[in-house]
Design an enzyme around this catalytic site. Structure first.
Site, PDB file in Angstrom:
ATOM      1  N   LYS A 287       0.800  -1.228   0.000  1.00 30.80           N
ATOM      2  CA  LYS A 287       0.000   0.000   0.000  1.00 30.80           C
ATOM      3  C   LYS A 287       0.831   1.277   0.000  1.00 30.80           C
ATOM      4  O   LYS A 287       1.851   1.379   0.658  1.00 30.80           O
ATOM      5  CB  LYS A 287      -0.931   0.041   1.232  1.00 30.80           C
ATOM      6  N   GLU A 294      -6.563  12.865   1.406  1.00 31.92           N
ATOM      7  CA  GLU A 294      -7.652  12.291   2.210  1.00 31.92           C
ATOM      8  C   GLU A 294      -7.922  13.135   3.451  1.00 31.92           C
ATOM      9  O   GLU A 294      -9.070  13.395   3.817  1.00 31.92           O
ATOM     10  CB  GLU A 294      -7.298  10.870   2.656  1.00 31.92           C
TER      11      GLU A 294
END
Ligand code: ARG
Length: 467
Positions: A287, A294
């Site tokens: 990831k 965000e």
């Protein structure tokens, strides 16, 4: 019951303030953030009082020296903030009296904490607006330069998040930039109404001393003294205006964030964000998460909350000052910090966006993004637009079953739907031809994007000159 706490109104009271009430009503834990502006306002007030003969020059100098020393104590972290002294104003005044004796008690002549706090918060907002403006400007500049560099880069444009027509990445970035240009204007407009001096309104009705509010306004760099003393101590419109600017800006940043998050996903794969703006996962080794956009998207909520909080704070308040107004500070401080940090994050990150041009191009090639161009081609050859729409619709349906984009079909395949189509159709079915044809002001053609970037640079330069 506590020990006698605050001496500044002690004369009228027959028992000391309840210890919990003293803590409940105190604001010093958060309003100490206004110390610099409080001292700045007090120095201007003392200077004006001496100018009109209410203080002697010696008294003025003692006050200014004392306040300057206190400023140093605060900056060095040596100042002992006291909750029983309630707020930043009384803490500083008490310390001044400690230091210079009776003269310290004369500073508050012709003034009240009501006009004092209103002045402090306006000075604070003006300072913060100027810092925010620097970041906003930096972000706009970075965005304009990236747009100019990417004027030829083709990507799909979307409506309903479905591929619609090809656009250039530079054009998309300049759409973001337009949002920020409006935010910039709103910020500077808000600053005009922040930059008005409440001091001299005293508690609510003005003062009997021969004060000169124009002098104080000039010393503090305010445009003018506030017109009406009742309004001056109770107006918090500027706080609401600022948070409404902030909310609209955050809404814009959240839209940009959303697109950045989508674009970094494997499904879109339009851009790369450098590692320094991302974090990994503690469990999934593969990831790389777009944390910065965000978080900016997430922080939008708290700024909207502060706008609603401040609107509700002011709703139905009778004139003039009410203690309710002490609640204006924490939302404002948090709105200021959030907006400044989000702008900084964006201003650092946007110039570092790395478009994956091949991937964007491929995505634009899929999804029949040049269907409108084929319809326009038929119209130019004399077909009515509604008929052209129908012909292209049939071509797309054929493309879906044969898994071919329009530009991948042979002339014979296209001619099944209209014999008017000729070899030159392929000029308009290419992505390059499609974007280049939208060649008018506000259009996506690369030349238009370069010209728009140049106009944006000039507009930015003119706007700055207005402060
Ligand atoms: N701490 C107060 C505020 O932030 C200062 C003004 C208090 N005035 C008063 N009359 N109690 O609003």
């Amino acid at each position: 019951m506590s020990q006698a706490t605050n001496q500044s109104w002690g004369g009228r009271f027959s028992e000391p303030t309840d210890a919990f009430v003293a803590r409940f009503t105190a604001s010093v834990t958060f309003d100490q953030r206004l110390a610099r502006q409080d001292i700045q306002g007090s120095i201007a007030h003392a200077t004006m009082l001496a100018r009109v003969g209410v203080l002697t020059d010696e008294e003025r100098d003692a006050i200014i020296n004392g306040l300057t020393e206190i400023q140093g104590e605060i900056e060095r972290g040596e100042f002992n903030w006291s909750v029983p002294l309630e707020d930043v104003h009384m803490n500083i005044e008490a310390r001044l009296t400690d230091k210079i004796g009776i003269t310290g008690k004369k500073l508050h002549t012709g003034r009240s904490r009501n006009d004092q706090v209103a002045t402090d918060i306006r000075l604070f907002m003006r300072d913060e607006i100027d810092v925010i403006e620097v970041e906003l400007k930096r972000l706009r500049e970075g965005m304009i330069e990236l747009a100019d560099r990417e004027a030829d880069t083709i990507m799909p444009g979307f409506t309903h998040l479905q591929t619609a027509q090809p656009v250039t990445f530079g054009h998309h970035l300049l759409a973001w930039q337009e949002m920020l240009a409006r935010d910039h204007e709103r910020l500077l407009d808000c600053r005009k109404r922040v930059n008005v001096l409440p001091l001299g309104a005293a508690a609510l009705a003005g003062t009997t001393y021969p004060i000169d509010r124009h002098v104080t306004a000039e010393l503090l760099g305010f445009e003018r003294p506030a017109e009406n003393s009742l309004d001056a101590v109770s107006d918090r419109d500027f706080a609401i205006e600022f948070t409404s600017f902030a909310s609209i800006l955050m809404m814009h940043l959240s839209r940009m964030s959303e697109e950045l998050v989508l674009w970094t996903s494997a499904q879109f794969d339009f851009i790369d964000l450098p590692d320094r703006f991302c974090t990994g996962s503690s469990i999934m080794p593969q990831k790389k998460n777009p944390d910065v956009p965000e978080l900016v998207r997430g922080k939008t909520g708290r700024v909207y909350g502060h706008l609603m909080g401040l609107l509700t704070l002011m709703k139905s308040q009778p004139l003039a000052y009410n203690k309710d107004n002490q609640e204006d500070k924490e939302p404002l401080f948090d709105a200021v910090d959030t907006v400044r940090d989000c702008l900084k994050a964006f201003a650092d990150m946007v110039p570092a966006i790395e478009p994956k041009k091949d991937s964007m191009y491929e995505a634009a090639r899929r999804g029949f993004s040049t269907a409108t161009d084929l319809a326009d081609y038929l119209v130019r050859k004399g077909v009515a637009f509604r008929d052209a729409h129908e012909i292209v619709g049939q071509s797309v349906a054929y493309g879906l079953t044969s898994k071919k984009d329009l530009s991948e079909m042979s002339l014979e395949e296209l001619q099944q739907f209209s014999t008017i189509i000729e070899q030159d159709v392929f000029d308009v079915l290419t992505l390059e031809g499609s974007v280049a044809a939208r060649n008018h002001i506000g259009g996506t053609a690369p030349d238009q994007v370069r010209a728009a970037a140049q106009r944006a640079r000039e507009a930015l330069a003119t706007l700055q000159g207005q402060v």
